[in-house]
Scaffold this active site. Structure first.
Site, mmCIF file in Angstrom:
data_model
loop_
_atom_site.group_PDB
_atom_site.id
_atom_site.type_symbol
_atom_site.label_atom_id
_atom_site.label_comp_id
_atom_site.label_asym_id
_atom_site.label_seq_id
_atom_site.Cartn_x
_atom_site.Cartn_y
_atom_site.Cartn_z
ATOM 1 N N ARG A 136 -24.732 7.175 13.182
ATOM 2 C CA ARG A 136 -24.380 7.157 11.755
ATOM 3 C C ARG A 136 -22.947 6.650 11.633
ATOM 4 O O ARG A 136 -22.153 6.786 12.561
ATOM 5 C CB ARG A 136 -24.461 8.571 11.161
ATOM 6 C CG ARG A 136 -25.860 9.135 11.124
ATOM 7 C CD ARG A 136 -26.722 8.361 10.140
ATOM 8 N NE ARG A 136 -28.121 8.712 10.320
ATOM 9 C CZ ARG A 136 -28.767 9.617 9.586
ATOM 10 N NH1 ARG A 136 -28.106 10.289 8.663
ATOM 11 N NH2 ARG A 136 -30.033 9.858 9.798
ATOM 12 N N ARG A 150 -4.959 -1.919 9.281
ATOM 13 C CA ARG A 150 -4.843 -3.387 9.189
ATOM 14 C C ARG A 150 -5.051 -4.037 10.556
ATOM 15 O O ARG A 150 -6.089 -3.785 11.164
ATOM 16 C CB ARG A 150 -3.479 -3.774 8.592
ATOM 17 C CG ARG A 150 -3.526 -5.087 7.855
ATOM 18 C CD ARG A 150 -2.207 -5.371 7.173
ATOM 19 N NE ARG A 150 -2.083 -4.675 5.915
ATOM 20 C CZ ARG A 150 -2.593 -5.120 4.768
ATOM 21 N NH1 ARG A 150 -3.261 -6.240 4.727
ATOM 22 N NH2 ARG A 150 -2.425 -4.447 3.649
ATOM 23 N N ASP A 185 0.087 2.339 8.590
ATOM 24 C CA ASP A 185 -0.444 1.550 9.718
ATOM 25 C C ASP A 185 0.350 1.703 11.022
ATOM 26 O O ASP A 185 -0.158 1.391 12.093
ATOM 27 C CB ASP A 185 -0.496 0.066 9.345
ATOM 28 C CG ASP A 185 -1.385 -0.194 8.137
ATOM 29 O OD1 ASP A 185 -2.282 0.629 7.883
ATOM 30 O OD2 ASP A 185 -1.179 -1.205 7.450
ATOM 31 N N ARG A 192 1.127 -5.335 -4.985
ATOM 32 C CA ARG A 192 1.405 -6.500 -4.136
ATOM 33 C C ARG A 192 1.633 -7.638 -5.133
ATOM 34 O O ARG A 192 0.707 -8.082 -5.800
ATOM 35 C CB ARG A 192 0.213 -6.797 -3.216
ATOM 36 C CG ARG A 192 -0.162 -5.582 -2.343
ATOM 37 C CD ARG A 192 -1.203 -5.951 -1.296
ATOM 38 N NE ARG A 192 -1.996 -4.799 -0.886
ATOM 39 C CZ ARG A 192 -1.661 -3.946 0.079
ATOM 40 N NH1 ARG A 192 -0.539 -4.093 0.729
ATOM 41 N NH2 ARG A 192 -2.443 -2.945 0.396
ATOM 42 N N GLY A 206 0.843 -1.203 0.000
ATOM 43 C CA GLY A 206 0.000 0.000 0.000
ATOM 44 C C GLY A 206 0.873 1.245 0.000
ATOM 45 O O GLY A 206 1.846 1.321 0.738
ATOM 46 N N ARG A 251 -25.870 13.657 17.294
ATOM 47 C CA ARG A 251 -25.709 12.273 16.841
ATOM 48 C C ARG A 251 -24.438 11.629 17.365
ATOM 49 O O ARG A 251 -23.485 12.311 17.744
ATOM 50 C CB ARG A 251 -25.630 12.239 15.307
ATOM 51 C CG ARG A 251 -26.967 12.328 14.648
ATOM 52 C CD ARG A 251 -26.808 12.357 13.152
ATOM 53 N NE ARG A 251 -28.111 12.382 12.509
ATOM 54 C CZ ARG A 251 -28.344 12.898 11.312
ATOM 55 N NH1 ARG A 251 -27.359 13.443 10.622
ATOM 56 N NH2 ARG A 251 -29.549 12.859 10.791
ATOM 57 N N ASP A 275 5.322 -4.207 6.227
ATOM 58 C CA ASP A 275 5.977 -5.432 6.719
ATOM 59 C C ASP A 275 6.071 -6.543 5.666
ATOM 60 O O ASP A 275 7.084 -7.227 5.579
ATOM 61 C CB ASP A 275 5.335 -5.930 8.021
ATOM 62 C CG ASP A 275 3.837 -6.126 7.912
ATOM 63 O OD1 ASP A 275 3.263 -5.737 6.868
ATOM 64 O OD2 ASP A 275 3.242 -6.665 8.846
ATOM 65 N N ASP A 324 2.742 -0.210 12.068
ATOM 66 C CA ASP A 324 2.792 -1.547 12.665
ATOM 67 C C ASP A 324 4.151 -2.210 12.452
ATOM 68 O O ASP A 324 4.274 -3.420 12.577
ATOM 69 C CB ASP A 324 1.679 -2.422 12.069
ATOM 70 C CG ASP A 324 1.773 -2.544 10.550
ATOM 71 O OD1 ASP A 324 2.585 -1.819 9.932
ATOM 72 O OD2 ASP A 324 1.040 -3.360 9.975
ATOM 73 N N VAL A 357 16.840 9.376 -1.920
ATOM 74 C CA VAL A 357 17.698 8.262 -2.362
ATOM 75 C C VAL A 357 18.440 8.687 -3.631
ATOM 76 O O VAL A 357 19.663 8.549 -3.744
ATOM 77 C CB VAL A 357 16.842 6.988 -2.644
ATOM 78 C CG1 VAL A 357 17.625 5.954 -3.438
ATOM 79 C CG2 VAL A 357 16.338 6.383 -1.327
ATOM 80 N N THR A 413 4.443 2.839 5.501
ATOM 81 C CA THR A 413 3.048 2.389 5.630
ATOM 82 C C THR A 413 2.336 3.318 6.594
ATOM 83 O O THR A 413 2.948 3.804 7.543
ATOM 84 C CB THR A 413 2.945 0.944 6.166
ATOM 85 O OG1 THR A 413 1.587 0.682 6.541
ATOM 86 C CG2 THR A 413 3.812 0.698 7.389
HETATM 87 O O1 F6P Z 1 -1.334 -1.334 4.793
HETATM 88 C C1 F6P Z 1 -1.908 -0.147 4.387
HETATM 89 C C2 F6P Z 1 -3.384 -0.308 4.171
HETATM 90 O O2 F6P Z 1 -3.921 0.934 3.780
HETATM 91 C C3 F6P Z 1 -4.162 -0.871 5.358
HETATM 92 O O3 F6P Z 1 -4.408 0.101 6.341
HETATM 93 C C4 F6P Z 1 -5.383 -1.418 4.675
HETATM 94 O O4 F6P Z 1 -5.927 -2.481 5.418
HETATM 95 C C5 F6P Z 1 -4.844 -1.911 3.374
HETATM 96 O O5 F6P Z 1 -3.632 -1.230 3.130
HETATM 97 C C6 F6P Z 1 -5.771 -1.697 2.200
HETATM 98 O O6 F6P Z 1 -5.186 -2.260 1.082
HETATM 99 P P1 F6P Z 1 -5.751 -2.097 -0.381
HETATM 100 O O7 F6P Z 1 -5.401 -0.717 -0.846
HETATM 101 O O8 F6P Z 1 -5.050 -3.149 -1.153
HETATM 102 O O9 F6P Z 1 -7.236 -2.269 -0.304
#
Ligand code: F6P
Length: 334
Positions: free
Chosen positions: A250, A173, A129, A74, A13, A164, A105, A131, A25, A127
């Protein structure tokens, strides 16, 4: 063999800040007397021989652009050993002597394998995330968090006007970092994250109390790693039973808007610092490492460690959320 020709790719991603990393770079490598090639479309570009030489000209105007101008994917072929062997052979055919991988990762796991097969690799954590083990933060987390905060601020305006409750699903993720940290900076009432088991009766009590006390809005931030927003709302309705919540609920799923946008100052600086260190390290013989930020300082961390250890949420952030009264749920036993 000393590294003279560097290749760089972005994988998985995308995240805001990948472009400034590629730029740093390229600029650093050129000033160090090395040639740089950009591999387009992630690891897939290796199989497709999709490499372009990067020059000062090709990186002009990318610093402030979100996404990655090299594009990303990917790559399935890369998941098996034969695919990776073929990829390394291709890199050597192109006279590449060192590789920089910018990604999450999964992408860094691929980088370890390439490194084991004889191609020196340095990783850069990229990323949203947050993570990735071994670094306090990766490239893109700051911009993404800023986007989430900006959007939730807007949602709060309308939530207040209509008394609301809003359930807002954010990315991340399997990590609750984005949800938890933005719950703090948005003043949310509840953060539902994979690291804790949410307690629905307690959440419903909290919402009912706020409504009764004319506190006009309630914000629940839901990390996608727990479940999707519809499933959560269904669970809310089931647990309510007879005692129906008077407040309208909502949902908003923020989605890929969280991955786009101009990189923030923080991400531009971090990406530039990491890009520069990645090149210097590779040229000085370092391999199999990831550049990382630890307490404000850039370091190198062993990629094996990065990919085998699990990054935990910082304890001080959890404590802060609790002290601010954010409902997190119960600790999950491990
Ligand atoms: O890892 C980055 C991320 O945006 C996650 O937060 C999410 O779950 C995933 O990629 C979404 O992936 P895609 O763009 O392939 O739907």
């Amino acid at each position: 063999m000393p590294v003279k020709t560097i290749a760089v790719l972005t994988s998985g991603g995308d995240s805001p800040g990948m472009n400034p990393a590629i730029r740093a770079v390229t600029k650093t490598a050129i000033r160090q007397g090395a040639r740089v090639f950009g591999i387009c479309n992630g690891y897939q570009g290796i199989f497709d021989d999709d490499l372009v030489e990067l020059t000062e000209r090709s990186i002009g105007g990318v610093l402030d652009r979100g996404g990655t101008f090299l594009q990303s994917s990917r790559c399935k072929t890369f998941y098996n050993h034969e695919g990776r062997v073929a990829a390394v052979r291709k890199l050597f055919d192109h006279q590449i002597s060192g590789l920089i991988v910018i990604g999450g990762d999964g992408s860094l796991r691929g980088a370890i394998e390439i490194n084991k097969l004889g191609m020196p690799v340095i990783g850069i954590p990229g990323t949203i995330d947050n993570d990735i083990y071994g670094t306090d933060i990766g490239v893109g987390v700051d911009t993404s968090s800023n986007t989430i905060v900006e959007l939730i601020d807007k949602i709060k305006d309308t939530a207040r006007s209509h008394r609301r409750c809003f359930l807002i699903e954010v990315m991340g993720r399997n990590s609750g970092y984005l949800a938890l940290s933005t719950a703090i900076s948005c003043g949310a009432e509840v953060a539902v994250i994979p690291e804790f088991r949410y307690n629905m009766p307690r959440i419903l009590d909290l919402l009912a109390n706020r409504y009764r006390n004319r506190l006009n809005d309630s914000i629940i931030i839901l990390a996608e790693g727990v479940c999707d927003a519809d499933t959560f709302i269904k669970h809310m309705q089931e647990v309510q039973g007879e005692n129906v919540l008077k407040q309208e609920v909502r949902k908003t799923v923020l989605g890929h808007v969280q991955r786009g946008g101009r990189p923030s100052h923080f991400d531009r600086l971090l990406a530039s610092r990491m890009g520069e260190l990645a090149v210097i390290s590779l040229l000085s013989g370092e391999r199999g490492s990831m550049v990382a930020l630890n307490r404000g300082r850039l370091t190198l961390v062993d990629l094996e460690k990065v990919c085998t250890m699990k990054k935990r949420l910082p304890n001080d952030i959890i404590r802060l959320a609790r002290h601010l009264g954010i409902e997190l749920g119960d600790v999950v036993e491990v």
